[in-house]
Enzyme design. Structure first.
Site, PDB file in Angstrom:
ATOM      1  N   CYS A  44       0.843  -1.195   0.000  1.00 13.35           N
ATOM      2  CA  CYS A  44       0.000   0.000   0.000  1.00 13.35           C
ATOM      3  C   CYS A  44       0.879   1.246   0.000  1.00 13.35           C
ATOM      4  O   CYS A  44       1.684   1.446   0.889  1.00 13.35           O
ATOM      5  CB  CYS A  44      -0.903   0.000   1.230  1.00 13.35           C
ATOM      6  SG  CYS A  44      -1.956   1.452   1.372  1.00 13.35           S
ATOM      7  N   GLU A  98      -5.677  -7.846  -2.672  1.00 11.62           N
ATOM      8  CA  GLU A  98      -5.737  -7.923  -1.204  1.00 11.62           C
ATOM      9  C   GLU A  98      -4.792  -6.896  -0.616  1.00 11.62           C
ATOM     10  O   GLU A  98      -3.711  -6.663  -1.138  1.00 11.62           O
ATOM     11  CB  GLU A  98      -5.357  -9.345  -0.745  1.00 11.62           C
ATOM     12  CG  GLU A  98      -5.345  -9.561   0.750  1.00 11.62           C
ATOM     13  CD  GLU A  98      -3.976  -9.344   1.391  1.00 11.62           C
ATOM     14  OE1 GLU A  98      -3.899  -9.305   2.637  1.00 11.62           O
ATOM     15  OE2 GLU A  98      -2.989  -9.194   0.649  1.00 11.62           O
ATOM     16  N   ARG A 142      -7.345 -10.830  12.092  1.00 13.78           N
ATOM     17  CA  ARG A 142      -6.650 -10.261  10.929  1.00 13.78           C
ATOM     18  C   ARG A 142      -7.675  -9.687   9.954  1.00 13.78           C
ATOM     19  O   ARG A 142      -8.410 -10.421   9.294  1.00 13.78           O
ATOM     20  CB  ARG A 142      -5.816 -11.342  10.235  1.00 13.78           C
ATOM     21  CG  ARG A 142      -4.928 -10.832   9.096  1.00 13.78           C
ATOM     22  CD  ARG A 142      -4.201 -11.968   8.411  1.00 13.78           C
ATOM     23  NE  ARG A 142      -3.152 -11.502   7.536  1.00 13.78           N
ATOM     24  CZ  ARG A 142      -1.907 -11.234   7.917  1.00 13.78           C
ATOM     25  NH1 ARG A 142      -1.570 -11.414   9.178  1.00 13.78           N
ATOM     26  NH2 ARG A 142      -0.995 -10.801   7.065  1.00 13.78           N
ATOM     27  N   ARG A 162      -8.474  -7.654   6.572  1.00 16.27           N
ATOM     28  CA  ARG A 162      -7.882  -7.294   5.290  1.00 16.27           C
ATOM     29  C   ARG A 162      -8.978  -6.889   4.306  1.00 16.27           C
ATOM     30  O   ARG A 162     -10.095  -7.422   4.351  1.00 16.27           O
ATOM     31  CB  ARG A 162      -7.080  -8.459   4.696  1.00 16.27           C
ATOM     32  CG  ARG A 162      -5.766  -8.754   5.416  1.00 16.27           C
ATOM     33  CD  ARG A 162      -4.787  -7.610   5.235  1.00 16.27           C
ATOM     34  NE  ARG A 162      -3.468  -7.845   5.798  1.00 16.27           N
ATOM     35  CZ  ARG A 162      -3.101  -7.500   7.028  1.00 16.27           C
ATOM     36  NH1 ARG A 162      -3.971  -6.935   7.846  1.00 16.27           N
ATOM     37  NH2 ARG A 162      -1.885  -7.717   7.457  1.00 16.27           N
TER      38      ARG A 162
END
Length: 337
Positions: free
Chosen positions: A74, A118, A163, A165
Site C-alpha cells: 500500500c 488484497e 486479521r 484485510r
C-alpha cells in the site's frame, strides 16, 4: 472449466494456494523476495514462478490468464498524476498491475475476466480515501466492475487470528459483478490449542527466562493459557479474544513482535514460525525449506494471507464466472445437543 490464474506479489503462495484449492490453475506467479521464492518453490515447484522485480519483467511474456490476483504493498497515490496518465506515479507498484492488464489485452486481445486484490484494511481510508479512489477508478478504466469488503480471518476463515484485510474483486462482465457476493461469516470452531501444542518442548531460543530483562514483567502479566500475549517493551498486552493478534512482517525484525504463549509448564515462549503458518490457514504439509533463517520465516508468515479466506473468495469468483446463481456458500456446522 479450469481458470488460469496469474499471481503478482505472490510471497510464499498463500493466495495461489487458496485459488488452487478452489480449483483454479496457477499459470504464472511473480515475487521479488529471493527467500520467499525459495519457500514458494519448496511447495509449488519451479515451473511457473518468475523471480524478480515486476517493474523489470517483460509483461508481454506473461501467459494468458483468466484471473489476476495480487496482494500489493500500500502506497500513496497522486490523483493528479493518475489523471495525467500515471506519469507521476510510474514507480508505484500498484500501477504494475495495470501494466500487466494492458499487456494481456495487447497480446491476447482481451483482459482477464476477473481480478482479486488484497491489502490492509486501512486502504479504504489511506491518504484520506484517495488511494482507494484511484484504485477503483483505474480498474474501472480497464472495464472492471468493482466490489470491496474488509474480512476478518477469525470470522471468515475459521482460524484463530484477528486479521482484517480488504479484498477487492472485479469482473469485466457487469452481470457477473452484480451477482458476485462475498462469503458470509462462519463460526470460529478452530481454537488456539488446535494450532499450538502447549505441552511440546521446543528449542531453547524460543523461551524467555531470567536472563531476559523482560522476564519479570512477562511472568507477572502472563497468567492465561488460553490466549496469546504481546511484549510492548514497557507493558504486556493480553489478547482478550483468545486468538492470535494480527501476524505481521515485523515479526522477522525482532522477538518483540512475535506473539507469546504460556505453555502447560508455565514457560513463556514465542510462537514458532510453523505455528504462524497454521494461524494463516496453511495446511500441515506446507513446510519451510531446511536452513531457512527464522527472521525470514516470520517475515514470510506475516506477509502472507489467510488461505481459507482466499479459498472462499476464490470459490465465489469461480462460481460467478461459471454463471451459477447459487446462494452464498455457508459452511454447515452440526451442533451437538
Amino acid at each position: 472449466m479450469t481458470y488460469r490464474v496469474g499471481s503478482m506479489f505472490a510471497g510464499i503462495g498463500g493466495t495461489c494456494l487458496g485459488f488452487a484449492q478452489a480449483g483454479a490453475e496457477i499459470a504464472w506467479a511473480n515475487e521479488i523476495d529471493k527467500n520467499a521464492c525459495i519457500t514458494y518453490r519448496n511447495y509449488f515447484g519451479n515451473s511457473y514462478l518468475e523471480e524478480g522485480d515486476i517493474t523489470k519483467i517483460d509483461k508481454r511474456q506473461i501467459p494468458e490468464i483468466d484471473i489476476l490476483i495480487a496482494g500489493f504493498p500500500c502506497q500513496a497515490f497522486s490523483i493528479a498524476g493518475y489523471r495525467k496518465g500515471f506519469e507521476d506515479d510510474r514507480g508505484n507498484v500498484f500501477f504494475q498491475i495495470l501494466e500487466v492488464l494492458k499487456a494481456q489485452e495487447e497480446v491476447y486481445g482481451h483482459l482477464p475476466q476477473a481480478i482479486m486484490l488484497e491489502n490492509v484494511k486501512n486502504l479504504f481510508t489511506h491518504d484520506k480515501g484517495n488511494t482507494f479512489k484511484v484504485i477503483r477508478e483505474a480498474l474501472e478504466t480497464f472495464g472492471y466492475f468493482v466490489k470491496a469488503e474488509v474480512l476478518n480471518s477469525m470470522e471468515y476463515g475459521n482460524v484463530p487470528q484477528n486479521r482484517e484485510r480488504i479484498y477487492i474483486v472485479g469482473f469485466q462482465d457487469k452481470s457477473q459483478a452484480d451477482s458476485f457476493i462475498f462469503p458470509d461469516p462462519i463460526p470460529l470452531t478452530n481454537k488456539l490449542d488446535d494450532v499450538i501444542d502447549r505441552s511440546k518442548k521446543v528449542d531453547s531460543r524460543y523461551y524467555y527466562d531470567e536472563s531476559s530483562q523482560y522476564y519479570k514483567m512477562l511472568k507477572e502479566s502472563m497468567v492465561n493459557k488460553n490466549t496469546t500475549y504481546q511484549l510492548r517493551r514497557i507493558y504486556v498486552r493480553e489478547n482478550r479474544s483468545n486468538v492470535s493478534p494480527t501476524l505481521t512482517a515485523n515479526m522477522g525484525t525482532g522477538g518483540h513482535n512475535v506473539p507469546l504463549i504460556l505453555d502447560n509448564e508455565d514457560n513463556i515462549r514465542k510462537l514458532l514460525p510453523e505455528e504462524c503458518l497454521l494461524l494463516q490457514g496453511f495446511p500441515k504439509d506446507y513446510h519451510y525449506p531446511e536452513g531457512m533463517a527464522n527472521t525470514h520465516k516470520y517475515k514470510q508468515a506475516g506477509n502472507s494471507v489467510t488461505v481459507p479466506v482466499v479459498k472462499r473468495i476464490a470459490t465465489q469468483i469461480i462460481t460467478t464466472l461459471n454463471g451459477k446463481k447459487e446462494e452464498n456458500q455457508v459452511y454447515k456446522y452440526i451442533t451437538a445437543t
